[in-house]
Design an enzyme around this catalytic site. Structure first.
Site, short mmCIF file in Angstrom:
data_model
loop_
_atom_site.label_atom_id
_atom_site.label_comp_id
_atom_site.label_asym_id
_atom_site.label_seq_id
_atom_site.Cartn_x
_atom_site.Cartn_y
_atom_site.Cartn_z
N ASP A 359 0.84 -1.20 0.00
CA ASP A 359 0.00 0.00 0.00
C ASP A 359 0.88 1.25 0.00
O ASP A 359 2.04 1.24 -0.43
CB ASP A 359 -0.97 -0.06 1.20
CG ASP A 359 -2.28 0.66 0.94
OD1 ASP A 359 -2.31 1.89 1.11
OD2 ASP A 359 -3.25 0.01 0.55
N ASP A 360 0.33 2.34 0.48
CA ASP A 360 0.97 3.65 0.51
C ASP A 360 2.37 3.59 1.15
O ASP A 360 2.61 2.77 2.04
CB ASP A 360 0.06 4.55 1.34
CG ASP A 360 0.29 6.02 1.09
OD1 ASP A 360 1.29 6.35 0.45
OD2 ASP A 360 -0.53 6.82 1.56
N ARG A 436 -5.99 16.34 3.44
CA ARG A 436 -4.93 15.37 3.75
C ARG A 436 -3.58 15.86 3.18
O ARG A 436 -2.83 15.09 2.58
CB ARG A 436 -5.27 13.99 3.18
CG ARG A 436 -4.61 12.85 3.96
CD ARG A 436 -4.70 11.53 3.22
NE ARG A 436 -4.29 10.43 4.08
CZ ARG A 436 -3.92 9.25 3.64
NH1 ARG A 436 -3.91 8.98 2.36
NH2 ARG A 436 -3.57 8.32 4.48
N ASP A 471 -6.07 4.89 -5.78
CA ASP A 471 -6.72 5.62 -4.69
C ASP A 471 -6.96 7.08 -5.08
O ASP A 471 -6.38 7.59 -6.05
CB ASP A 471 -5.83 5.53 -3.43
CG ASP A 471 -6.63 5.55 -2.14
OD1 ASP A 471 -7.78 6.02 -2.15
OD2 ASP A 471 -6.09 5.09 -1.11
N CYS A 518 -10.54 2.84 -5.51
CA CYS A 518 -10.56 3.14 -4.08
C CYS A 518 -10.56 4.65 -3.96
O CYS A 518 -9.94 5.35 -4.76
CB CYS A 518 -9.30 2.56 -3.42
SG CYS A 518 -9.07 3.04 -1.69
N ASP A 540 -13.06 2.13 4.24
CA ASP A 540 -11.91 1.98 5.14
C ASP A 540 -12.35 1.40 6.48
O ASP A 540 -11.51 1.00 7.29
CB ASP A 540 -11.23 3.34 5.38
CG ASP A 540 -10.25 3.69 4.26
OD1 ASP A 540 -9.97 2.81 3.42
OD2 ASP A 540 -9.78 4.84 4.23
C1 GLA Z 1 -6.95 5.45 1.74
C2 GLA Z 1 -7.35 4.03 1.43
C3 GLA Z 1 -6.66 3.09 2.39
C4 GLA Z 1 -5.17 3.27 2.28
C5 GLA Z 1 -4.78 4.72 2.53
C6 GLA Z 1 -3.32 4.96 2.23
O1 GLA Z 1 -7.48 5.87 2.95
O2 GLA Z 1 -8.74 3.86 1.47
O3 GLA Z 1 -7.03 1.76 2.13
O4 GLA Z 1 -4.75 2.87 1.00
O5 GLA Z 1 -5.54 5.61 1.72
O6 GLA Z 1 -2.91 6.26 2.44
#
Ligand code: GLA
Length: 732
Positions: A359-360, A436, A471, A518, A540
């Site tokens: 992920d991130d 954000r 995302d 997403c 989330d």
């Molecule tokens: C969003 C997504 C999460 C994750 C975060 C990462 O909130 O919905 O699942 O990937 O970003 O920053």
């Protein structure tokens, strides 16, 4: 009057379908028939195109005819009283128009009448034109023969010599006959609390479901359903439903008019929107999907799920099942390293996970959410040898590899923003409001579009990646496009079109790569992006109990085939609730299963439990993802018990999930009567994941028994559940 029926192939904006389109010999009545649904409209003697019928299939001889309306009173002129298939804003219209324009000379009267019709493949195209000025609107219709879902869209064309300002444009307007018992159902929410369900009476008060955010957002969904009070239940009674295939600002409105007819309009949001239509130019709307079911909310949602699976999601009926995935976000947040991810990957593979997603936090100077977005290069301190060693390891462990991106965004603290501060949506001299800590790149600009496509394409060419989590973590604030001058309000359309362009182009260049939509959870899910992505991150909020409500709302509109759900750690980050691993799995297994827990903290017993559930899931996932969903006990607010059953298309397998929030007074469940089984076949039952059958449940019985007698369940404890698998027994 016999209607010649035309069997047609090819479907302009989706995969081919057989459809029935019929036009009466006089060219006055148009019918679409499919899936036991009839949709009809016709031209009256004054040339207005009027809706005639939308509901259960009617015979070919039905005396459908568009009759001229007269004025109701001096206050309600004839033009306004005529329910039109697609009214222009003119002649005193007081309901929401299909289109509103201002001509170059300031004239704002637009009256559309029938001009011609054509059959283009499976699509019936009706051309309307203004009574005096060279402006036309083409309406397109196609019906899906299996579900009766009608796909509609509109194209406005300026054949004049001056630009025309389009101020509102719908994909479709629809009308239902007068009645006082219509109810409107819709979905709304916020971050980590998406998909809540609402019902309001359809009254003369205009109800507007919309996004003004540039993206669909977590608020209202571009979906609605209309039922009849006292007639419609979960499994019976009329439901009309519709969804807009558009991932940007949208507007769906519904209202009872002055004589109780329901008028629905769905399309681009006219709020802050304008499009200067140059001479010779045309503007297309996205599709609006409109369906009818006599089978209640369950029948309506199953029909729409089937339509999405067959006609919208990439690959249609041949689309691969969702692999069980692992995602590192809740485990590591931004603290992503090659070493740490390899540890997680090894543990995930042992559980039976099939796809590993980083992920991130893997790129640029991304150590928290303050920096790095825009710089899509691998961080050399976190991944000293690039992504290759990790990707190779993941592949060697037998899993596919996925990576998180948020391509449309930029942090001020990034090389991209320092180089191109003009690339974000902005009004010069005004604040650039952050969400954000990030700003939105203006995808409407072709240089931004091409940059993003180039960066993503390069990453996919240079790394063996099978999956992208795409995302989008904020909405628009100052939606300016200074370079477009007076035309900048078209940003709402050009942005989304370019987003679709990038997604479509990546799919074309990298056919093996799957994409997840997403947006801070479920902030950008709609039937537009569904056509270009393989799955959707629903929320989330990963709490397994909250999730039951979220999943119930999601599946009102969209197919479980794309609905991802993860098992994460307890207590849950969203609400602090602690639940058992079993309960978490039973909740998440009702969609595409993922794991988002910190596996380095799981003990052997937990890993063994998870391994058992994942193996069990693989035996039922085709039924969950591709079957028919019956919502037996809905998780209405405060409900202690909920139950769903998924039935395979061939009715050879059914899976029941019974979930209990709390037990009191030694209460027993009311008999759970299954649905969708073949009454004549015998089904053997077993407990999903293994174990003894709950007391009092026979090991086998006919479909008729399970559906009429049902089963008596007693679950003891709070946040407990059980899954039961019914397999049709082969007759010898
Ligand atoms: C969003 C997504 C999460 C994750 C975060 C990462 O909130 O919905 O699942 O990937 O970003 O920053």
């Amino acid at each position: 009057m016999g209607l010649p029926s035309v069997g047609l192939l090819a479907f302009g904006w989706a995969t081919p379908a057989l459809a029935g389109v019929a036009v009466d010999p006089g060219g006055k009545v148009f019918r679409l028939d499919g899936g036991h649904v009839t949709y009809a409209f016709g031209v009256d003697d004054k040339g207005y195109l009027q809706p005639l019928y939308w509901g259960p299939e009617i015979d070919a001889q039905a005396p459908l005819q568009a009759r001229v309306s007269t004025e109701l009173s001096g206050f309600d002129p004839a033009g306004m009283q005529t329910a039109q298939e697609f009214p222009g804003q003119g002649e005193g219209l007081v309901t929401d128009p299909g289109i509103k324009v201002t001509f170059a000379d300031g004239n704002r009267d637009l009256v559309l009448k029938y001009r011609a019709h054509r059959i283009e493949g499976a699509v019936l195209a009706i051309e309307l034109a203004d009574i005096a000025r060279p402006l036309s609107v083409t309406l397109r219709y196609a019906i899906d023969e299996s579900t009766g879902v009608v796909t509609r869209s509109a194209t406005v064309r300026n054949d004049g010599r001056q630009p025309v300002r389009v101020e509102a444009l719908a994909s479709a307007t629809l009308t239902l006959p007068g009645a006082s018992d219509y109810r409107l159902h819709f979905l709304s929410g916020r971050h980590a609390a998406e998909w809540s369900q609402h019902t309001v009476p359809l009254s003369p008060a205009l109800t507007v479901l919309e996004s003004r955010r540039g993206s669909v957002g977590h608020g209202n969904q571009p979906w609605l359903a209309i039922s009849r009070q006292g007639q419609t239940t979960e499994e019976a009674g009329p439901v009309w439903f519709g969804a807009l295939g558009w991932s940007g600002s949208f507007r769906l409105s519904a209202q009872a008019d002055n004589i109780g007819r329901v008028r629905v309009a769905a399309g681009f949001n006219s709020y802050d929107f304008a499009w200067s239509l140059k001479p010779g130019e045309a503007l297309d709307t996205p599709p609006f999907y409109a369906g009818y079911s006599p089978g209640g909310f369950g029948g309506a949602s199953r029909a729409f799920h089937r339509f999405q699976m067959a006609r919208i999601i990439p690959g249609g009926e041949r689309a691969p099942l969702r692999p069980v995935l692992y995602n590192s976000w809740e485990a590591t947040a931004f603290d992503v390293t090659a070493e740490g991810q390899i540890k997680l990957a090894e543990r995930a593979a042992r559980l039976g996970v099939e796809r590993f997603v980083v992920d991130d936090g893997w790129f640029g100077e991304r150590h928290d959410d303050k920096a790095g977005l825009g710089d899509w290069t691998v961080n050399p301190r976190k991944f000293p040898q690039g992504l290759k060693p990790l990707i190779d390891k993941v592949h060697a462990l037998g899993m596919s590899f996925g990576l998180w991106f948020e391509p449309e965004m930029v942090n001020r603290d990034s090389a991209l923003y320092r180089a191109h501060p003009d690339w974000v949506l902005n009004f010069p001299g005004r604040p650039r409001t952050e969400g954000r800590n990030q700003l939105v790149l203006n995808l409407a600009r072709t240089d931004v579009r091409d940059h993003l496509l180039g960066v993503l394409d390069k990453l996919l060419r240079e790394n063996d990646i099978q999956f992208i989590k795409w995302d989008y973590n904020r909405n628009w604030t100052e939606p300016g496009w200074p370079e477009a001058g007076a035309d900048q309000q078209r940003v709402y359309v050009d942005y989304v079109r370019n987003l679709y362009h990038i997604l479509a182009e990546l799919r074309r260049r990298h056919p093996g790569v799957e994409i997840e939509t997403c947006s801070g959870g479920g902030g950008r899910i709609d039937t537009g992006i569904m056509a270009l992505t393989d799955q959707a991150w629903t929320s989330d909020n990963t709490d397994p109990f909250d999730r039951l409500g979220i999943q119930d709302g999601f599946t009102m509109a969209y197919a479980p085939a794309v609905m991802m759900a993860w098992v994460t750690d307890a207590p849950n980050w969203a609400n602090g609730r602690t639940t058992s691993l079993d309960f978490r799995f039973l909740s998440a297994m009702q969609g595409g299963l993922g794991i988002g827990a910190d596996l380095t903290k799981w003990n052997d017993a937990e890993a063994a439990t998870a391994g058992r559930w994942i193996a069990a899931y693989k035996g039922i996932r085709a039924t969950v993802q591709r079957g028919d969903l019956y919502r037996l006990v809905r998780p209405v607010s405060g409900a202690d018990q909920t139950a769903t059953v998924y039935v395979a298309p061939d009715r050879g397998q059914a899976v029941l999930f019974a979930m209990q929030r709390g037990s009191q007074w030694k209460d027993q469940w009311a008999p759970l009567r299954l649905a969708g089984l073949d009454p004549a076949r015998t089904y053997a039952v077993r407990v999903l994941g293994g174990g003894a059958l709950p007391e009092g449940i026979p090991a086998r019985a006919s479909g008729a028994w399970w559906m009429n007698q049902g089963l008596n369940l007693r679950l003891r404890g709070d946040y407990v559940g059980v899954g039961l698998v019914f397999e049709a027994v082969k007759q010898l």
